[in-house]
Design an enzyme around this catalytic site. Structure first.
Site, PDB file in Angstrom:
ATOM      1  NE  ARG A  13      -2.988   0.919  -0.956  1.00  0.00           N
ATOM      2  CZ  ARG A  13      -3.172   0.557  -1.778  1.00  0.00           C
ATOM      3  NH1 ARG A  13      -2.861   2.034  -2.731  1.00  0.00           N
ATOM      4  NH2 ARG A  13      -4.574   0.001  -2.641  1.00  0.00           N
ATOM      5  CE  LYS A  19       1.643  34.328  -4.000  1.00  0.00           C
ATOM      6  NZ  LYS A  19       0.835  33.396  -4.219  1.00  0.00           N
ATOM      7  CG  ASP A  41      -1.996  37.730  -8.688  1.00  0.00           C
ATOM      8  OD1 ASP A  41      -2.075  36.207  -8.616  1.00  0.00           O
ATOM      9  OD2 ASP A  41      -3.020  37.930  -7.763  1.00  0.00           O
ATOM     10  CE  LYS A  95      -2.102  27.924  -4.315  1.00  0.00           C
ATOM     11  NZ  LYS A  95      -3.155  28.724  -5.478  1.00  0.00           N
ATOM     12  CD  GLU A 132       0.864  38.365  -5.752  1.00  0.00           C
ATOM     13  OE1 GLU A 132       0.489  36.415  -6.191  1.00  0.00           O
ATOM     14  OE2 GLU A 132      -0.105  38.601  -4.883  1.00  0.00           O
TER      15      GLU A 132
END
Length: 297
Positions: free
Chosen positions: A114, A181, A236, A149, A214
């Site tokens: 697994r 950012k 962005d 992410k 950004e």
């Protein structure tokens, strides 16, 4: 050192021991949560000295990834397991293909099944998704980037899968690149403060890191162009039309990256604007694992 750890070492900057430790701890934790105080199903019906072999059967078309990690899983659990690799990472596979055959104690084959499948299905799904995006960008000169992410604990492996699929890794984490950012800019009190404090910090710490910032509109873009001191500008949530205009204004003075709200269908529209990179969180956060199984043979 295994090939997967060599690949990880080449992609990061914190040293071999740290990189190996991440993989080792992931495998240890994964076995701990799955096996606990014992795989009682296997232990109750399979003799300890029973020997056998299992094959990794591909059940869906895609790009194979995770073979080197799978070998690490098998060898860490039972060094006597013999792994015969028939198809390596990056291979285009189809239903019915056999990627590897593993021979050894049946108990070991069942207890590693697994974890090996979880890793390989996830990595292969990411490599397959990435490869589709790479093909979509063919001929444009634009490269697809991953993001942070990722699945907690699996980032190194997921970013390796992106590379296997033909994509490019953005920063590995918060430690190997400066990315200013919108929240950093707002909390710092504006573009100028953010960039200036960044350089002061890097000088004080004796660090040499690439700097990306950004921007959300043309006013912020013009501020960055007036100040300079960065390596890459992230556009962005710009529309394709505004992206094309921004790329023309930047005129190769800095690397350019498009991000935010970009889908597979609009990907090429942004690439045709001339950006160097397009970052896509979906490469790692919205991926279906590639179907495969580990069957006795």
């Amino acid at each position: 050192m295994s090939e997967i750890k060599q690949a990880i070492h080449s992609a990061t900057s914190l040293g071999r021991e740290w990189e190996e430790s991440l993989v080792d701890r992931l495998i240890d934790l994964s076995f701990a949560e799955d096996i606990g105080d014992g795989d009682h199903t296997t232990l109750c019906c399979i003799p300890a000295d029973a020997m056998g072999k299992s094959k990794l059967l591909i059940k869906e078309e895609g790009i194979l990834a995770g073979i080197e990690v799978a070998k690490e899983v098998f060898h860490r659990f039972d060094p006597e397991l013999q792994v015969e690799v028939l198809m390596g990472d990056g291979t285009h596979v189809k239903p019915g293909d056999i990627a590897m055959i593993v021979t050894g104690r049946v108990q070991s084959l069942l207890q590693t099944e697994r974890l090996m499948l979880n890793i390989m299905q996830r990595m292969s799904g990411i490599a397959t998704m990435t490869n589709k995006y790479v093909q979509r960008l063919e001929g444009t000169g634009t490269r697809v980037l991953d993001t942070r992410k990722t699945t907690p604990g699996m980032r190194i492996l997921e970013k390796q899968a992106v590379k296997i699929g033909g994509g490019v890794n953005h920063r590995i984490g918060l430690f190997d690149m400066i990315l200013l950012k919108d929240n950093h800019v707002d909390f710092a009190g504006g573009i100028a403060n953010a960039i200036n404090r960044c350089h002061e910090y890097l000088k004080a710490k004796g660090k040499d890191l690439k700097i990306e910032i950004e921007v959300r509109n043309f006013d912020e873009l013009n501020q960055v162009l007036a100040i300079g001191g960065v390596d890459r500008i992230m556009l962005d949530n710009f529309t394709p039309a505004d992206t094309k205009k921004a790329v023309e204004i930047i005129n190769h003075r800095f690397e350019t990256e498009s991000s935010g709200g970009i889908t597979f269908d609009t990907l090429r529209d942004y690439a045709l604007c001339g950006v160097d990179f397009i970052s896509v969180g979906a490469l790692t956060h919205s991926v279906k694992g590639l179907d495969m199984s580990f069957k006795a043979c």
